[in-house]
Design an enzyme around this catalytic site. Structure first.
Site, PDB file in Angstrom:
ATOM      1  N   MET A 103       0.841  -1.200   0.000  1.00  9.71           N
ATOM      2  CA  MET A 103       0.000   0.000   0.000  1.00  9.71           C
ATOM      3  C   MET A 103       0.868   1.238   0.000  1.00  9.71           C
ATOM      4  O   MET A 103       1.784   1.363   0.807  1.00  9.71           O
ATOM      5  CB  MET A 103      -0.923  -0.059   1.232  1.00  9.71           C
ATOM      6  CG  MET A 103      -1.825   1.143   1.377  1.00  9.71           C
ATOM      7  SD  MET A 103      -2.953   1.306  -0.042  1.00  9.71           S
ATOM      8  CE  MET A 103      -3.121   3.084  -0.107  1.00  9.71           C
ATOM      9  N   GLU A 112       4.700   0.762  -5.776  1.00 13.52           N
ATOM     10  CA  GLU A 112       4.249   1.637  -4.685  1.00 13.52           C
ATOM     11  C   GLU A 112       5.019   2.957  -4.701  1.00 13.52           C
ATOM     12  O   GLU A 112       4.448   4.015  -4.444  1.00 13.52           O
ATOM     13  CB  GLU A 112       4.399   0.943  -3.327  1.00 13.52           C
ATOM     14  CG  GLU A 112       3.732  -0.443  -3.228  1.00 13.52           C
ATOM     15  CD  GLU A 112       2.279  -0.491  -3.647  1.00 13.52           C
ATOM     16  OE1 GLU A 112       1.588   0.546  -3.568  1.00 13.52           O
ATOM     17  OE2 GLU A 112       1.816  -1.564  -4.092  1.00 13.52           O
TER      18      GLU A 112
HETATM   19 ZN   LIG Z   1      -1.289   0.275  -6.910  1.00 15.30          ZN
END
Ligand SMILES: [Zn+2]
Length: 879
Positions: A269, A304
């Site tokens: 994330m 990311e």
């Molecule tokens: Zn992504």
């Protein structure tokens, strides 16, 4: 832990702008495992253009509200309305300071959204709608504000307290407590918020940006994993450098954190400056991680990091625009990997993945355009369509506009929208305006689902040397959409002579010919191209480099395919021709198997494989890709009614025959590559290992396989070779397999990531007995139904990558799996919904299996308290 209102559909067309600006969000979070207290202060200002008074609408879920004040007046329950996940304060003043205090309970949060416990530390996951489980806030991506976050906790249990942005203060408190304050100067939506609290160890490095900014790079892991961060750090530095060079984009803060956790629903994330990663995509050492793991880490670390611009600095207006950040960022990470390793191999893997995962999705009950028009649970839309097809559509812009044109478009996109939450249309407009072209028709790719079929027919007139190529595109109706339009397709083409030379390309309207790949554009349902001055009937090399995500139908002869495999200049076309030849051969034998006729090996396929194996010039990784037969699921997609056992038998037959006919060549190649050199990480060494282990997998079909695998296992100094050997033994049902597995277990029983591999090796074993083994393995101490990696390794692999196990005709696989979906749904609806999608293709099977799967779907549907996530998947499947 339930969420969402089952069946409530949200429509893109109903988007309404949020009427308020929020100047800043001040958070004070007293962190605790059982109870965490969150105090929030938000300064609301009515946006110009909105009439006063307006309501303030906030989102929250599973929050224990302690107090709420508006402009220093404490509100009573009569002053606001809570309905589902919204809290509404009617008629708020145009300038409103709102303060709330809530309590949450991280140790009871098994959904892994919001704030939760992983091992000994606490962390957050807020995309898409997890922030509402931390505090009341307008939890939507178009509400962007700056965050000032003060974290307070017990100093001993939580020495590390991290949030987004820069650390601006810290201090001690009475009672052994301490606090740390973080300021993020860049306005961001709530889904990018993160906090981490715990006792974590640190690996640190530095990066100096092109303009001279000194950035501290910090990877936080549990103490015992400190020696597994080197590759992730190297990948991060490579990604930062690459993004400067290729996209002219620099990092914008002085600190960049990565935190690895074993408990994560997704891969990773991109929270601003505080990325949280599934440890699978951080931790690697040669003896614990395979080459594929190393490549995966590089790709995900890059992905990311690249989001910092494509996603964070410019974000999405609403979740319907998810592909705006994901398609674009996947395209960027694909290009990064292609530039770091072999471009051709990366392309082939991407295309294989798109065809085997996204094509079936687009043909099934969850079919949706890359920009959907509706959803009921956004978590169900983190799909191959949004990500992988989305990336392919970004790639088509790149193909149409070229690298320079594409970069001009990116530049304009950032000039216009830095700091904003925007739409896919804004991206398209930037690309079009920067290049002064009209892309309106191309924009249909955003609104149309389904995979276009392109039927290609041709005619050669030997008298005039004229070659006519006719293309017809057609997109069949999908589950979600009846009417389909023609799409703009970049069509990269070459023509070969029978002996494999590139023929000159000259359209009848042109004065002279060119050599090499020609890019043509198809826009109509039917289009014809007439080439002149051709001395012989050409072999068409179609959609080179997979220039559009379509299914191509052209009746190649085996001879033409052989020409392409041996000579085409485009690695994708060469690979694809080999795949087509193998596919045809396997499906023919599948038909023979079904009719109890003897199976046989096509001689063209044998010659083609012989050619590939004898090629000493080409990149070994590319040769390895060419030798991988189409997988059983992909073959299943090519049949009207899937013949599970026939495909398995036919594919095995072809593999075994090829292995035995070409045993000498496979052995020779294997021993050349198995040169007892110590492990090295380089791309060249990875390429050699991939070819070596493909050769081994064929040799496992011969009588030398078992001893080769056993020797390889004995001498291996890396996980790639170890796994290839054990897998080979397991799949051939060797007597040595049991010892190999138990030695592996003894060595790695305390290592969560490596044990995932141990579960996978067993879950993937073909046959109806595997369900019994999988059920037994659920009781293994290393397995936990609460851990998504374990669920994916054992249950996900069994249901999605083991067709003869999952589709056993007695229905045992289905029943087992439905039980797991119901069990998981009570804990983690997101993962349960992923698992439930294993049934999505049920209508494509024989009557017996169809009935068995339908019964299980109905059983899940009637389970008590089913989440919105699973309800959406199941009800679509049953529709
Ligand atoms: Zn992504």
């Amino acid at each position: 832990m339930k969420e969402g209102v089952a069946g409530k559909v949200i429509y893109r067309k109903n988007y309404l702008a949020y009427p308020w600006d929020i100047k800043q969000l001040n958070l004070h979070i007293a962190v605790g495992v059982e109870t965490t207290t969150v105090r929030a202060q938000m300064d609301f200002n009515l946006k110009s253009g909105f009439d006063s008074p307006q309501s303030i609408v906030l989102h929250g879920g599973d929050l224990q509200l302690l107090s709420i004040t508006l402009n220093d007046r404490r509100l009573s329950e009569a002053d606001y309305v809570i309905e589902g996940e919204t809290l509404t304060i009617a008629d708020a003043p145009a300038t409103s300071v709102l303060k709330t205090e809530v309590q949450i309970h991280p140790s009871k949060n098994f959904a892994l959204e919001g704030l939760y416990l992983s091992g000994e530390f606490l962390l957050t996951q807020c995309e898409a709608q997890g922030f509402r489980k931390i505090t009341w806030f307008p939890d939507r991506p178009d509400v962007m504000t700056t965050y000032r976050v003060t974290l307070e906790a017990d100093q001993l249990a939580f020495p590390v307290l991290l949030s987004n942005g820069n650390e601006v203060g810290r201090g001690e408190l009475p009672g052994g407590r301490h606090w740390v304050r973080w300021d993020d100067p860049f306005p961001k939506p709530s889904y990018l918020f993160a906090l981490v609290a715990g006792d974590l160890a640190l690996v640190e490095d530095r990066f100096t940006t092109r303009s001279g900014r000194e950035v501290s790079l910090r990877i936080y892991v549990e103490e015992e994993n400190l020696d597994r961060c080197e590759h992730a750090m190297e990948s991060l530095i490579n990604a930062m450098r690459w993004d400067e060079k290729r996209f002219n984009l620099e990092y914008d803060l002085n600190i960049y954190h990565i935190v690895a956790t074993n408990d994560f629903n997704m891969g990773a994330m991109e929270n601003k400056s505080l990325n949280i990663f599934n440890s699978k995509y951080v931790l690697a050492r040669p003896d614990t991680a395979t080459d594929a793991d190393y490549q995966g880490i590089e790709g995900v670390i890059g992905h990311e990091y690249f989001h910092n611009w494509t996603g964070n600095r410019v974000t999405c207006q609403d979740w319907f625009q998810l592909t705006l950040k994901e398609g674009l960022t996947v395209f960027r990470d694909e290009e990064f990997s292609a530039d770091m390793q072999s471009r051709a191999v990366k392309r082939i893997r991407v295309i294989r993945d798109l065809r085997s995962r996204q094509y079936p999705e687009d043909d099934g009950p969850m079919s949706h355009p890359i920009r959907p028009d509706q959803y009921s649970e956004i978590n169900n839309f983190y799909t191959a369509t949004i990500y992988q097809k989305g990336a392919t559509i970004i790639r088509m812009y790149h193909t149409l506009l070229g690298e320079d044109g594409f970069q001009k478009g990116m530049k304009l996109y950032f000039e216009r929208h830095d700091g904003q939450a925007v739409t896919c249309d804004d991206f398209l407009a930037a690309m079009a305006d920067a290049n002064d072209v009209n892309l309106d028709r191309f924009g249909r790719w955003y609104s149309q689902s389904g995979t276009p079929q392109v039927k290609v027919t041709d005619n050669y007139d030997s008298e005039t040397g004229t070659y006519t190529l006719k293309l017809e595109q057609h997109t069949a109706p999908t589950h979600d959409q009846q009417d389909k339009h023609s799409l703009v397709l970049p069509f990269a083409l070459g023509l070969l002579s029978e002996d494999g030379k590139e023929l000159p390309l000259q359209l009848e309207t042109e004065a002279s010919a060119t050599v090499g790949t020609r890019l043509l554009i198809i826009e109509k349902a039917q289009q014809e191209f007439i080439f002149i001055n051709l001395p012989e009937k050409p072999v068409p090399s179609l959609f080179r480099d997979f220039s559009a995500p379509v299914k191509v139908q052209y009746e190649y002869t085996q001879q033409q395919l052989a020409t392409l495999i041996a000579h085409d200049s485009d690695p994708f076309v060469r690979w694809d021709a080999a795949q087509q030849m193998a596919q045809t051969a396997i499906l023919e034998q599948c038909a023979n198997h079904r009719q109890d006729r003897e199976m046989s090996l096509d001689v063209s396929l044998l010659r083609a494989f012989e050619g590939v194996l004898s090629d000493r010039e080409a990149d070994p990784a590319l040769l390895a890709e060419a030798l991988v037969l189409p997988d059983e699921d992909y073959l299943a997609e090519q049949m009207d009614v899937v013949d599970v056992d026939g495909i398995h038998a036919a594919r095995n037959y072809i593999k075994s025959r090829l292995a035995n006919e070409l045993q000498e060549l496979f052995s020779e190649r294997y021993s050349d590559l198995n040169d007892a050199q110590a492990y090295r990480k380089s791309a060249a060494d990875m390429a050699r290992r991939s070819l070596k282990n493909i050769c081994l997998s064929y040799l496992m079909e011969t009588d030398v396989g078992e001893s080769l695998a056993s020797d390889q296992l004995g001498s291996s100094d890396n996980m790639t070779d170890t796994l290839a050997a054990i897998r080979g033994l397991v799949l051939m049902d060797s007597g040595l397999a049991e010892t190999a597995l138990s030695d592996f277990e003894i060595k790695w029983k305390d290592d969560a990531l490596v044990m995932d591999k141990w579960f996978i090796m067993q879950a993937i074993k073909p046959g109806r007995e595997t369900v019994v083994l999988v059920r037994k393995l659920m009781d293994h101490p290393a397995f936990s139904i609460q851990n998504p990696n374990k669920v994916r390794a054992l249950i996900g692999v069994f249901s999605m990558l083991n067709p003869t196990g999952f589709h056993a005709d007695n229905g045992s696989g289905y029943e087992f799996h439905a039980d797991r979906v119901i069990e998981l749904d009570a804990l983690n609806p997101q993962i349960a919904a992923r698992m439930a999608s294993a049934f999505n293709r049920w209508k494509r099977y024989d009557e017996g299996r169809k009935a068995l799967m339908k019964a299980q779907l109905q059983r899940i549907a009637s389970a008590e308290n089913l989440s919105g996530d699973v309800t959406e998947i199941i009800s679509n499947a049953l529709k």
